[in-house]
Write a protein that holds these residues in place. Structure first.
Motif, short mmCIF file in Angstrom:
data_model
loop_
_atom_site.label_atom_id
_atom_site.label_comp_id
_atom_site.label_asym_id
_atom_site.label_seq_id
_atom_site.Cartn_x
_atom_site.Cartn_y
_atom_site.Cartn_z
N GLU A 1 0.84 -1.21 0.00
CA GLU A 1 0.00 0.00 0.00
C GLU A 1 0.87 1.25 0.00
N ILE A 2 1.98 1.23 0.71
CA ILE A 2 2.91 2.36 0.70
C ILE A 2 3.45 2.58 -0.71
N GLU A 3 3.78 1.49 -1.39
CA GLU A 3 4.25 1.59 -2.78
C GLU A 3 3.17 2.21 -3.67
N ARG A 4 1.93 1.78 -3.46
CA ARG A 4 0.83 2.33 -4.26
C ARG A 4 0.68 3.83 -4.01
N LEU A 5 0.77 4.24 -2.77
CA LEU A 5 0.68 5.66 -2.45
C LEU A 5 1.84 6.43 -3.08
N GLY A 6 3.03 5.82 -3.08
CA GLY A 6 4.19 6.46 -3.68
C GLY A 6 4.04 6.65 -5.18
N ARG A 7 3.44 5.68 -5.86
CA ARG A 7 3.24 5.81 -7.31
C ARG A 7 2.18 6.85 -7.63
N ARG A 8 1.18 6.95 -6.77
CA ARG A 8 0.08 7.87 -7.04
C ARG A 8 0.42 9.32 -6.71
N ALA A 9 1.32 9.53 -5.74
CA ALA A 9 1.60 10.88 -5.25
C ALA A 9 2.05 11.86 -6.33
N PRO A 10 2.99 11.50 -7.24
CA PRO A 10 3.40 12.48 -8.25
C PRO A 10 2.27 12.88 -9.21
N ARG A 11 1.30 11.97 -9.40
CA ARG A 11 0.16 12.34 -10.25
C ARG A 11 -0.76 13.33 -9.53
N ALA A 12 -0.91 13.12 -8.23
CA ALA A 12 -1.76 14.03 -7.45
C ALA A 12 -1.05 15.34 -7.14
N VAL B 1 9.03 10.90 -6.09
CA VAL B 1 9.03 9.87 -5.06
C VAL B 1 10.02 8.78 -5.46
N THR B 2 11.00 8.56 -4.62
CA THR B 2 12.00 7.51 -4.82
C THR B 2 11.73 6.40 -3.81
N VAL B 3 11.77 5.14 -4.27
CA VAL B 3 11.48 4.01 -3.40
C VAL B 3 12.70 3.11 -3.29
N VAL B 4 13.12 2.83 -2.06
CA VAL B 4 14.28 1.98 -1.80
C VAL B 4 13.78 0.67 -1.19
N ARG B 5 14.21 -0.45 -1.78
CA ARG B 5 13.73 -1.77 -1.36
C ARG B 5 14.89 -2.65 -0.90
N PRO B 6 15.17 -2.71 0.39
CA PRO B 6 16.27 -3.55 0.87
C PRO B 6 15.92 -5.04 0.86
N ALA B 7 16.94 -5.88 0.68
CA ALA B 7 16.81 -7.32 0.85
C ALA B 7 16.67 -7.62 2.35
#
Length: 380
Positions: free
Chosen positions: A174-185, A191-197
């Protein structure tokens, strides 16, 4: 999350010009961004805040949390990230690194989701309102999902195929979804997303608890692969994102991966191999009756590959300081003396019995816990 002491709330208010709320004087910095960090008092947030304060490439660090942390040299604001007043605290910041997440295994799942999702929504909206041009979110490579047909390694552009069946993964999706939507809104907001192992270094997750067991559970027919990320490397990757040396969606971790056989050889811990139906069925029952904090979905991440490429960070000039072998060694040192069975922490007496009896008896003991819980329910 625990509420801060009332005296701390009063003493640490940033409108109070007391010495405790005023950052230490540092040499003038005319260049670099003003970076705000949420969740700055503990964990990765605390480490990143200290790292940025020491950096000559950062003009100022704004630290936000529900209590004042130990890092001096930052400007502290004490509030809950779900409070809309955070917009005013972010005014003047160029970048926000949002690390105020609750992924504690023991937290009530509904309360955890409410905090994580609402907090991220508020930070993204507040950042846009305050004129911040970049927000860095930190989720996990778990969002790619652990599936038997995954490529090894997964491309950073791979589809996010995880489900909400593992601890906290629903929140991260859900956080990822919010991050993708934010620049459109909010046009102009990056929005940069960092995904650690698998994150190691002061962390307590279902995956780090896996290494606290007297035997390493292996599901028959599965193909486990292990890629770790030390918190030190995550901090430097977040710094790259905060300094705008990289953007988009990127994974972070050690180069390469370890096969299950290599993990067993390096750790010296033998395996307990179980049929899939037995392992998944037992995990589901134990979680359903409240004996373990981890749902059955967590097992998938110990069964199937979810190794990721870190090519984007490499292309930007970043390199991990830790290898998978070194991080595994650090993890084994960190969990020494802790004892877990099926994700449930055991006391020393129980752990000694489980280790002495071996994996088969440990499994039977777990089944006995299920039977006792059922009998107790019938009595009431």
């Amino acid at each position: 999350m625990s509420s801060p002491d009332p005296q701390v709330r009063a003493a640490r208010n940033l409108t109070d010009p007391s010495p405790e709320s005023t950052p230490e004087k540092k040499p003038s910095r005319n260049r670099g961004p003003v970076v705000a960090v949420t969740g700055a008092a503990t964990g990765v947030g605390e480490l990143l805040t200290a790292h940025l304060v020491a950096s000559d490439e950062v003009k100022e660090v704004v630290a936000i949390d529900e209590r004042r942390g130990e890092v001096s040299g930052a400007t502290w604001h004490i509030l809950d990230v779900r409070d809309p007043a955070i917009a005013e605290k972010l005014r003047g910041a160029d970048v926000v690194v949002h690390l105020a997440l609750d992924l504690d295994l023991e937290t009530d799942p509904a309360a955890r989701s409410a905090y994580n999702v609402r907090g991220t929504q508020t930070v993204l909206t507040a950042a846009a309102a305050a004129g911040v041009h970049r927000v860095v979110l930190c989720t996990s490579a778990m969002v790619y999902g652990a599936l038997p047909d995954n490529d090894v390694p997964l491309s950073e552009d791979a589809e996010l195929r995880a489900t909400a069946e593992a601890t906290g993964v629903g929140d991260l999706l859900e956080i990822e979804r919010l991050g993708r939507r934010a620049p459109r809104a909010h046009p102009g907001l990056n929005v940069t997303v960092v995904r650690p192992a698998v994150l190691v270094g002061g962390t307590d997750t279902a995956l780090t608890r896996y290494f606290e067991s007297p035997r390493l559970l292996v599901v028959a027919g599965s193909r486990p692969t292990w890629q770790f990320c030390h918190v030190d490397d995550l901090v430097t990757a977040l710094e790259y994102a905060a300094l705008e040396k990289i953007d988009g969606e990127l994974a972070v971790g050690c180069d390469g991966w370890l096969e299950q056989e290599e993990v067993e050889e390096l750790s010296g811990v033998r395996r307990m191999e179980l049929p899939s139906a037995v392992a998944l069925g037992a995990a589901a029952r134990l979680h359903r009756i409240g004996l373990t904090p981890s749902p059955a979905g967590d097992l998938a991440y110990t069964m199937h590959p979810w190794v990721v490429s870190v090519s984007r960070l490499h292309d930007a000039g970043w390199r991990p300081r830790w290898t998978n072998e070194e991080v595994l060694g650090a993890l084994l040192e960190e969990v020494e003396g802790r004892h877990t069975l099926a994700g449930r922490r055991l006391g020393r007496k129980d752990a000694t019995a489980a280790g002495a009896a071996g994996a088969t008896v440990a499994l039977l003991g777990t089944a006995a816990l299920v039977r006792r819980a059922r009998k107790a329910r019938r009595r009431f």
